[in-house]
Design a protein around this motif. Sequence first.
Motif, PDB file in Angstrom:
ATOM      1  N   ARG A   1      36.999  48.525  37.880  1.00 13.48           N
ATOM      2  CA  ARG A   1      35.986  49.429  37.121  1.00 13.48           C
ATOM      3  C   ARG A   1      35.440  48.765  35.996  1.00 13.48           C
ATOM      4  NH1 ARG A   1      39.635  54.081  38.539  1.00 13.48           N
ATOM      5  NH2 ARG A   1      38.760  55.218  40.320  1.00 13.48           N
ATOM      6  N   VAL A   2      36.147  48.067  35.137  1.00 14.07           N
ATOM      7  CA  VAL A   2      35.884  47.363  33.980  1.00 14.07           C
ATOM      8  C   VAL A   2      36.477  46.286  33.890  1.00 14.07           C
ATOM      9  CG1 VAL A   2      35.286  49.589  32.634  1.00 14.07           C
ATOM     10  CG2 VAL A   2      37.564  48.583  32.543  1.00 14.07           C
ATOM     11  N   ARG A   3      36.216  45.243  33.294  1.00 12.43           N
ATOM     12  CA  ARG A   3      36.771  44.033  32.795  1.00 12.43           C
ATOM     13  C   ARG A   3      37.591  43.970  31.798  1.00 12.43           C
ATOM     14  NH1 ARG A   3      36.244  39.521  35.597  1.00 12.43           N
ATOM     15  NH2 ARG A   3      34.435  40.121  36.381  1.00 12.43           N
ATOM     16  N   CYS A   4      38.986  43.685  31.989  1.00 12.26           N
ATOM     17  CA  CYS A   4      39.730  43.667  30.716  1.00 12.26           C
ATOM     18  C   CYS A   4      39.504  42.377  29.895  1.00 12.26           C
ATOM     19  CB  CYS A   4      41.325  43.842  30.893  1.00 12.26           C
ATOM     20  SG  CYS A   4      41.747  45.341  31.887  1.00 12.26           S
ATOM     21  N   GLY A   5      39.742  42.390  28.716  1.00 14.74           N
ATOM     22  CA  GLY A   5      39.142  41.308  27.672  1.00 14.74           C
ATOM     23  C   GLY A   5      40.148  40.088  28.009  1.00 14.74           C
ATOM     24  N   TYR A   6      41.254  40.341  28.581  1.00 18.25           N
ATOM     25  CA  TYR A   6      42.398  39.029  28.623  1.00 18.25           C
ATOM     26  C   TYR A   6      42.353  38.433  30.012  1.00 18.25           C
ATOM     27  CZ  TYR A   6      45.378  42.633  31.172  1.00 18.25           C
ATOM     28  OH  TYR A   6      45.760  43.420  31.879  1.00 18.25           O
ATOM     29  N   CYS A   7      41.747  39.121  30.958  1.00 19.08           N
ATOM     30  CA  CYS A   7      41.847  38.755  32.382  1.00 19.08           C
ATOM     31  C   CYS A   7      40.890  37.682  32.852  1.00 19.08           C
ATOM     32  CB  CYS A   7      41.497  40.035  33.028  1.00 19.08           C
ATOM     33  SG  CYS A   7      41.736  39.626  34.939  1.00 19.08           S
ATOM     34  N   ASP A   8      41.457  36.887  33.475  1.00 20.65           N
ATOM     35  CA  ASP A   8      40.551  35.603  33.962  1.00 20.65           C
ATOM     36  C   ASP A   8      40.741  35.479  35.459  1.00 20.65           C
ATOM     37  OD1 ASP A   8      42.975  34.207  34.386  1.00 20.65           O
ATOM     38  OD2 ASP A   8      42.234  32.339  33.791  1.00 20.65           O
ATOM     39  N   PHE A   9      41.302  36.743  36.258  1.00 16.57           N
ATOM     40  CA  PHE A   9      41.356  36.856  37.612  1.00 16.57           C
ATOM     41  C   PHE A   9      39.732  36.848  38.206  1.00 16.57           C
ATOM     42  CE2 PHE A   9      45.712  38.786  37.564  1.00 16.57           C
ATOM     43  CZ  PHE A   9      46.216  37.846  37.070  1.00 16.57           C
ATOM     44  N   ASN A  10      39.645  36.526  39.458  1.00 14.58           N
ATOM     45  CA  ASN A  10      38.415  36.453  40.112  1.00 14.58           C
ATOM     46  C   ASN A  10      38.181  38.008  40.458  1.00 14.58           C
ATOM     47  OD1 ASN A  10      36.158  35.325  41.207  1.00 14.58           O
ATOM     48  ND2 ASN A  10      37.239  35.643  43.527  1.00 14.58           N
TER      49      ASN A  10
END
Length: 409
Positions: free
Chosen positions: A40-49
């Motif tokens: 739903r939203v992109r978490c600021g720490y995440c670099d997953f695809n």
Amino acid sequence: MPSTLPLGDPAPSDGLLPATTALGAGERDFGVYLHVPFCRVRCGYCDFNTYTATELRGVSQSDYAGHAIREVAFAAEALQRSGVPARPASTVFFGGGTPTLLPPGDLGAMLSAVRDAWGFAPGAEVTTEANPDSVDAEDLQRLADAGFTRVSFGMQSAVPHVLETLERTHDPARVPLVVGWAREAGLDVSLDLIYGTPGESLADWQRSLETALACEPDHLSAYALIVEPGTKLARQIRSGQVAEPDDDLEADMYELADRTLAAAGYDWYEVSNWSRGAEHRSRHNLSYWLGHDWWGVGPGAHSHVGGVRWWNVKHPAAYAQRVLAGESPAAGRETLDDETRRVERVLLLTRIREGIRTAELDPEGRRAVAGLIADGLVDAKAALAGSVELTLRGRLLADAVVRRLLPED
């Protein structure tokens, strides 16, 4: 997207694997990973695809299950044509992203495709990741009815200001509710936690641990926050908006977690994972650490069979185009030589409780064990029995231990 695919050799469009992948296949478990790349939203720490709705560019989330099912059928045929003996799936894991953004019926259809393609081994472990705010009691019951046996909730923290920094959207008060609903559905429960978030204190971390334990999960994962290049969090740290994680505080947090979880009856079995007995370990993740075989379905998913590793194209649109054309979605692959496989085996086995047999190390690695014992990094009693097993201090310095076991030429 911040995450990148590795370099490698071209992957054939027919998905066929070298004949060597069939060697010893019967001695290795086979698992299936299904990547659901939606959030739903992109978490600021995440670099997953992963992709939010605005990033899909011409493909529909509602079509995704059909695309994944096509790859499952393609995979089964490619393995058969490559001469790899058919094995039932010992584990199936739906990861993301947030798999439970798809309706339970879609996830169930994808799971049925895996069952139809390979069958399930007796007692197969079938897991989905979920956010606490992405499922309700009915969803969890439908997943259990479809054949899921386990759910892993992304709890991350029980402290609102920590969740805010991580840009997690769920209310921490919802975690006990979803765990209870999962229990009622007959599912095993794992909780994922993150420690070392900027602004998180040792007391905050203690609160998260105690809140998680009050839910009585079967399994807990606790990962130190890693600031990945290219993420929003990395930019915030670089600009001075938030503080950089403190390595010493993270070590204190790890030791607190180990003490707290051990006192509650949880055993560590991998550096970042604890369970209430061996029967509740994540068998799917163990298959990665033990070097077994798995086929990764979905955009950016990685696979490994018999020393050959490959990875799919990243974007859902490119992925859909490939699978709808009946072609392999692989972007590239590599065949691991014997030395690379040996090095990776040391890297991975060192992280698990049972460690690696000393006899598997090269002469320099074996000579390093005495020094590691003297430094309190390796268990002396286990070493006498022929195994390199990490102490608590060794777990904190696992990368340093591996460097000493694998000295550079």
